[in-house]
Design an enzyme around this catalytic site. Structure first.
Site, PDB file in Angstrom:
ATOM      1  N   TYR A 102       4.538 -12.527   5.350  1.00 49.64           N
ATOM      2  CA  TYR A 102       3.449 -11.976   4.538  1.00 49.64           C
ATOM      3  C   TYR A 102       3.185 -12.939   3.384  1.00 49.64           C
ATOM      4  O   TYR A 102       3.980 -13.047   2.458  1.00 49.64           O
ATOM      5  CB  TYR A 102       3.856 -10.592   4.041  1.00 49.64           C
TER       6      TYR A 102
ATOM      7  N   LYS B 270       0.857 -12.498   8.162  1.00 48.18           N
ATOM      8  CA  LYS B 270      -0.203 -11.700   7.535  1.00 48.18           C
ATOM      9  C   LYS B 270      -0.748 -12.566   6.420  1.00 48.18           C
ATOM     10  O   LYS B 270      -0.075 -12.797   5.413  1.00 48.18           O
ATOM     11  CB  LYS B 270       0.344 -10.382   6.985  1.00 48.18           C
TER      12      LYS B 270
ATOM     13  N   THR C 217       0.819  -1.202   0.000  1.00 51.33           N
ATOM     14  CA  THR C 217       0.000   0.000   0.000  1.00 51.33           C
ATOM     15  C   THR C 217       0.858   1.258   0.000  1.00 51.33           C
ATOM     16  O   THR C 217       0.406   2.325  -0.424  1.00 51.33           O
ATOM     17  CB  THR C 217      -0.953  -0.022   1.202  1.00 51.33           C
TER      18      THR C 217
END
Length: 304
Positions: free
Chosen positions: A141, A169, A47
């Site tokens: 992740y 995550k 992001t």
């Protein structure tokens, strides 16, 4: 060891009109997140447009985040972890980025599965083994949609036994896999954090034993995401469900034309303190006119 639990914001990197980084805008965003009760912040992830940032820009952003968190902690007595994205498809670079995060005072490194190379499961394990030796808590992740490689639970179970690995995550989008991770790893390692990488799956994941979310939507509405997550973690599922369904149109709209293009447009459209976003850098471009309408409608429908 850091325990990650609750609502964590995957921070956008604000840009000026000329494409340069808006450092003071980023500072304001960090302050807004902290004052809104967020449980941790995560700059330099997907992001944050990290693939398009220069290393000196990344370092400045890390320093600002850590500086503002320190000020907040001194003022309130609350310690909010700073999790820095340090992943790469080159293990040597991932180690180097993780060492940099550690040296600058980050609390956690967020390390994505090596992308593009498509390593074997053993290669993925060895990658995380190398990063874990840096000596900073590491959140794995897992996001097959961006990396081309899913980490199966059997491999993640091995990775979880490495020193300094504190959780995952989970952005596979597969609730069955998330439940396998909880069943196979978290039940025997309660401090192993299982966090959603998808805003829309946060409530279901907490319902089956997860710990929260690394959120994109909380860039726009941190207080609501925090309230939903904390209600769910406290067992107040009716209250959490009410917020979940209120936010559901925006959970979809926030990714309607890619990330972070969609959330940045939403932040620019909504405006206000702590919502600096600005432009995106190529190869990303502004969302389409059709997407803009969908995002604007979702913001109105959710009462944001």
């Amino acid at each position: 060891m850091v325990k990650l639990r609750g609502a964590i914001t995957a921070m956008v990197t604000p840009m000026n009109a000329d494409g340069s980084v808006d450092y003071e805008g980023f500072r304001g965003n960090v302050i807004f997140q902290l004052e809104s009760g967020i449980d941790a912040i995560a700059p330099l992830g997907t992001t944050g447009e990290t693939p398009c940032l220069e290393e000196d820009e990344e370092e400045k952003l890390i320093k600002i985040a850590i500086e503002e968190v320190k000020k907040f902690s001194e003022k309130t007595g609350k310690k909010v972890p700073v999790m820095i994205g340090t992943g790469s498809n080159n293990t040597k670079d991932a180690v180097r980025y993780t060492e940099r995060a550690k040296s600058l005072g980050a609390d956690v490194a967020l390390v994505v599965t090596p992308y593009y190379n498509k390593p074997s499961d053993e290669g993925v394990y060895q990658h995380f083994a190398a990063v874990s030796k840096v000596g900073i808590p590491v959140l794995v992740y897992n996001i097959q949609g961006r990396t081309g490689k899913n980490i199966p639970t059997s491999t993640l179970k091995r990775i979880a036994e490495l020193p300094n690995i504190i959780g995952v995550k989970e952005a596979s989008g597969n609730v069955n896999q998330m439940m396998d991770v909880i069943h196979e790893i978290k039940l025997s390692k309660p401090d192993f954090a299982v966090l959603s990488g998808d805003d829309g799956l946060t409530l279901p994941l907490i319902g089956v034993g997860g710990d929260g979310v690394v959120s994109v939507v909380s860039n726009l509405a941190p207080s609501l995401v925090v309230e939903m997550v904390h209600d769910a973690l406290d067992g107040k599922f009716a209250a959490a469900q009410k917020i979940h369904y209120r936010l559901m149109p925006f959970f979809k709209a926030a990714f309607i034309d890619g990330n972070p293009t969609s959330i940045k447009y939403a932040m620019n459209f909504k405006g206000g303190t702590g919502r600096k976003a600005g432009a995106v850098r190529l190869p990303l471009v502004e969302v389409t006119d059709e997407a803009k309408k969908i995002i604007e409608k979702a913001i109105a429908d959710c009462g944001l």
